[in-house]
Design a protein around this motif. Structure first.
Motif, PDB file in Angstrom:
ATOM      1  N   ASP A  74      33.811  11.398  11.212  1.00 34.68           N
ATOM      2  CA  ASP A  74      34.792  10.794  10.311  1.00 34.68           C
ATOM      3  C   ASP A  74      35.885  10.160  11.145  1.00 34.68           C
ATOM      4  N   PRO A  75      35.993   8.824  11.176  1.00 26.99           N
ATOM      5  CA  PRO A  75      36.939   8.165  12.066  1.00 26.99           C
ATOM      6  C   PRO A  75      38.361   8.241  11.593  1.00 26.99           C
ATOM      7  N   ALA A  76      38.582   8.430  10.339  1.00 25.32           N
ATOM      8  CA  ALA A  76      39.940   8.321   9.827  1.00 25.32           C
ATOM      9  C   ALA A  76      40.522   9.652   9.407  1.00 25.32           C
ATOM     10  N   GLN A  77      39.735  10.487   8.748  1.00 24.48           N
ATOM     11  CA  GLN A  77      40.205  11.750   8.216  1.00 24.48           C
ATOM     12  C   GLN A  77      41.444  11.533   7.368  1.00 24.48           C
ATOM     13  N   VAL A  78      41.365  10.535   6.512  1.00 25.16           N
ATOM     14  CA  VAL A  78      42.475  10.250   5.622  1.00 25.16           C
ATOM     15  C   VAL A  78      42.046  10.554   4.199  1.00 25.16           C
ATOM     16  N   SER A  79      42.997  10.973   3.386  1.00 26.40           N
ATOM     17  CA  SER A  79      42.673  11.326   2.013  1.00 26.40           C
ATOM     18  C   SER A  79      42.967  10.200   1.045  1.00 26.40           C
ATOM     19  N   GLY A  80      43.646   9.177   1.507  1.00 29.82           N
ATOM     20  CA  GLY A  80      43.976   8.079   0.621  1.00 29.82           C
ATOM     21  C   GLY A  80      44.213   6.800   1.392  1.00 29.82           C
ATOM     22  N   SER A  81      44.305   5.706   0.673  1.00 33.43           N
ATOM     23  CA  SER A  81      44.537   4.411   1.307  1.00 33.43           C
ATOM     24  C   SER A  81      45.388   3.561   0.391  1.00 33.43           C
ATOM     25  N   ALA A  82      46.341   2.849   0.986  1.00 37.90           N
ATOM     26  CA  ALA A  82      47.206   1.974   0.193  1.00 37.90           C
ATOM     27  C   ALA A  82      46.573   0.613  -0.025  1.00 37.90           C
ATOM     28  N   ASP A  83      45.449   0.340   0.628  1.00 35.29           N
ATOM     29  CA  ASP A  83      44.808  -0.961   0.535  1.00 35.29           C
ATOM     30  C   ASP A  83      44.029  -1.087  -0.765  1.00 35.29           C
ATOM     31  N   ILE A  84      44.142  -2.240  -1.392  1.00 38.27           N
ATOM     32  CA  ILE A  84      43.385  -2.545  -2.603  1.00 38.27           C
ATOM     33  C   ILE A  84      42.329  -3.577  -2.237  1.00 38.27           C
ATOM     34  N   TRP A  85      41.077  -3.143  -2.216  1.00 39.54           N
ATOM     35  CA  TRP A  85      39.991  -4.047  -1.867  1.00 39.54           C
ATOM     36  C   TRP A  85      39.528  -4.792  -3.101  1.00 39.54           C
ATOM     37  N   LEU A  86      39.182  -6.054  -2.921  1.00 41.30           N
ATOM     38  CA  LEU A  86      38.837  -6.926  -4.041  1.00 41.30           C
ATOM     39  C   LEU A  86      37.381  -7.350  -3.988  1.00 41.30           C
ATOM     40  N   ASP A  87      36.836  -7.663  -5.170  1.00 39.56           N
ATOM     41  CA  ASP A  87      35.511  -8.266  -5.200  1.00 39.56           C
ATOM     42  C   ASP A  87      35.659  -9.783  -5.093  1.00 39.56           C
ATOM     43  N   SER A  88      34.553 -10.493  -5.174  1.00 38.63           N
ATOM     44  CA  SER A  88      34.589 -11.949  -4.984  1.00 38.63           C
ATOM     45  C   SER A  88      35.370 -12.675  -6.077  1.00 38.63           C
ATOM     46  N   ASN A  89      35.586 -12.014  -7.219  1.00 38.66           N
ATOM     47  CA  ASN A  89      36.357 -12.608  -8.312  1.00 38.66           C
ATOM     48  C   ASN A  89      37.837 -12.244  -8.250  1.00 38.66           C
ATOM     49  N   GLY A  90      38.212 -11.515  -7.205  1.00 37.40           N
ATOM     50  CA  GLY A  90      39.606 -11.126  -7.069  1.00 37.40           C
ATOM     51  C   GLY A  90      39.983  -9.886  -7.850  1.00 37.40           C
ATOM     52  N   GLU A  91      38.984  -9.184  -8.395  1.00 41.10           N
ATOM     53  CA  GLU A  91      39.239  -7.976  -9.155  1.00 41.10           C
ATOM     54  C   GLU A  91      39.216  -6.760  -8.220  1.00 41.10           C
ATOM     55  N   PRO A  92      40.096  -5.774  -8.462  1.00 42.85           N
ATOM     56  CA  PRO A  92      40.129  -4.586  -7.590  1.00 42.85           C
ATOM     57  C   PRO A  92      38.825  -3.799  -7.629  1.00 42.85           C
ATOM     58  N   LEU A  93      38.387  -3.354  -6.468  1.00 39.93           N
ATOM     59  CA  LEU A  93      37.222  -2.491  -6.356  1.00 39.93           C
ATOM     60  C   LEU A  93      37.647  -1.032  -6.525  1.00 39.93           C
ATOM     61  N   PRO A  94      36.746  -0.163  -6.989  1.00 37.31           N
ATOM     62  CA  PRO A  94      37.120   1.221  -7.300  1.00 37.31           C
ATOM     63  C   PRO A  94      37.142   2.142  -6.081  1.00 37.31           C
ATOM     64  N   PHE A  95      37.740   1.688  -4.979  1.00 36.25           N
ATOM     65  CA  PHE A  95      37.811   2.510  -3.779  1.00 36.25           C
ATOM     66  C   PHE A  95      39.230   3.031  -3.614  1.00 36.25           C
ATOM     67  N   GLN A  96      39.406   4.344  -3.614  1.00 35.90           N
ATOM     68  CA  GLN A  96      40.716   4.936  -3.473  1.00 35.90           C
ATOM     69  C   GLN A  96      40.982   5.437  -2.057  1.00 35.90           C
ATOM     70  N   THR A  97      39.949   5.587  -1.270  1.00 35.48           N
ATOM     71  CA  THR A  97      40.093   6.094   0.089  1.00 35.48           C
ATOM     72  C   THR A  97      39.222   5.290   1.041  1.00 35.48           C
ATOM     73  N   ASP A  98      39.512   5.423   2.327  1.00 35.57           N
ATOM     74  CA  ASP A  98      38.650   4.803   3.333  1.00 35.57           C
ATOM     75  C   ASP A  98      37.265   5.425   3.313  1.00 35.57           C
ATOM     76  N   GLU A  99      37.209   6.739   3.065  1.00 35.96           N
ATOM     77  CA  GLU A  99      35.897   7.383   3.003  1.00 35.96           C
ATOM     78  C   GLU A  99      35.018   6.755   1.939  1.00 35.96           C
ATOM     79  N   ALA A 100      35.613   6.388   0.810  1.00 30.06           N
ATOM     80  CA  ALA A 100      34.840   5.759  -0.266  1.00 30.06           C
ATOM     81  C   ALA A 100      34.298   4.399   0.178  1.00 30.06           C
ATOM     82  N   VAL A 101      35.098   3.646   0.916  1.00 29.31           N
ATOM     83  CA  VAL A 101      34.639   2.345   1.424  1.00 29.31           C
ATOM     84  C   VAL A 101      33.501   2.544   2.426  1.00 29.31           C
ATOM     85  N   LEU A 102      33.678   3.501   3.336  1.00 30.66           N
ATOM     86  CA  LEU A 102      32.648   3.760   4.341  1.00 30.66           C
ATOM     87  C   LEU A 102      31.337   4.207   3.702  1.00 30.66           C
ATOM     88  N   GLU A 103      31.435   5.069   2.692  1.00 35.32           N
ATOM     89  CA  GLU A 103      30.232   5.526   2.001  1.00 35.32           C
ATOM     90  C   GLU A 103      29.519   4.364   1.315  1.00 35.32           C
TER      91      GLU A 103
END
Length: 302
Positions: A38-67
């Motif tokens: 686990d490179p980050a060992q973080v429980s949350g992330s302030a970043d809001i990742w977007l899809d191609s339409n500019g809508e927020p993706l349902p990722f609340q943590t870096d772990e969720a993005v990595l998974e």
């Protein structure tokens, strides 16, 4: 911080031996998504990742993005003619969620090479695995400016997959348009962090095409395939005049063992040794500046 002894072995001119000396381990982790550290060992992330339409993706943590990057199905891919090696922009899908990512698989290691711009290199390396190393290192230091990245195989090619920064503006476009940024953007502080990071990872390939401003005016760093050189001297320290206080503390206090543990499958022992030597030089440089100018001038709060 412990010091590494200078390696006494001389490099052979034979390309095969060169590859054996520096080749990082691409282990069975590629086929076992859960085995990577686990490179980050973080429980949350302030970043809001977007899809191609500019809508927020349902990722609340870096772990969720990595998974997601590890497990999502690759629906399609398109070649992107950006940079020397280019990348593939792939569309991922998992549980009804779709998002883009960048796939890189460049792996070039040469004893000596002259690039198109005329620069000559000994022990030249251009390797997608460095994008993963840059991400993990940035998280260790709390820099949080390299998009989440994992190892991934695509069409039988081993490479790295990195979440796409949607609705982003390259620094080249930013310079041309000169948009008005909010006070919270603090471009000077963000660039000072980039200067520190590039000196730390020995990245001399930074340009206006691999710096991305997202829609919240955060500056992201991508394309680190030519970083992590063997040089033990940190370059361009003259432009490093300020540092985020929290990053400075982590730069000083994080143990060598943690850096080695989290980067050992992405960097060779020699690349790790050089990285730790540069880290010490940067800490010493900042400490001298603090002694001369004071903390209130050199260190800033995010």
């Amino acid at each position: 911080m412990k010091r590494f002894h200078r390696q006494s072995a001389l490099l052979s001119g034979m390309a095969l031996l060169f590859n054996l000396l520096i080749q990082p381990t691409w282990s069975a982790q590629l086929s076992h998504a859960g085995s990577a550290p686990d490179p980050a060992q973080v429980s949350g992330s302030a970043d809001i990742w977007l899809d191609s339409n500019g809508e927020p993706l349902p990722f609340q943590t870096d772990e969720a993005v990595l998974e997601f990057l590890q497990q999502a199905r690759i629906v399609s891919s398109t070649s992107v003619g950006v940079g020397v090696n280019g990348i593939r922009k792939v569309l991922l899908e998992k549980d009804g969620v779709r998002a883009h990512a960048a796939f890189r698989d460049v792996r070039v290691r040469k004893h000596r090479v002259r690039l198109q711009d005329g620069r000559f290199y000994m022990n030249f390396t251009d390797d997608c695995i460095f994008e993963l190393a840059a991400y993990r290192l940035s998280r260790i230091l709390g820099i949080d400016a390299v998009p989440p990245t994992v190892k991934r195989t695509f069409r039988r090619s081993k490479g790295t997959l990195q979440i796409w920064v949607e609705n982003a503006m390259m620094q080249s476009e930013y310079t041309r348009k000169k948009p008005e940024t909010p006070p919270t953007a603090r471009p000077t502080h963000q660039f000072q962090t980039i200067y520190l990071f590039d000196s730390l990872i020995a990245n001399d390939d930074r340009n206006a095409g691999n710096l991305l401003w997202d829609s919240s005016w955060k500056l992201w760093m991508i394309d680190h395939t030519r970083a992590f050189r063997w040089e033990k001297d940190a370059r361009s320290l003259d432009r490093l005049r300020m540092c985020d206080r929290a990053v400075f503390q982590r730069l000083k206090e994080v143990g060598d063992e943690r850096i080695e543990s989290e980067l050992k499958d992405a960097l060779s022992p020699r690349e790790l040794s050089a990285l730790l030597a540069r880290r010490m030089q940067i800490v010493q440089h900042l400490e001298r500046m603090i002694s001369e100018k004071g903390e209130e001038i050199v260190l800033f709060e995010r």
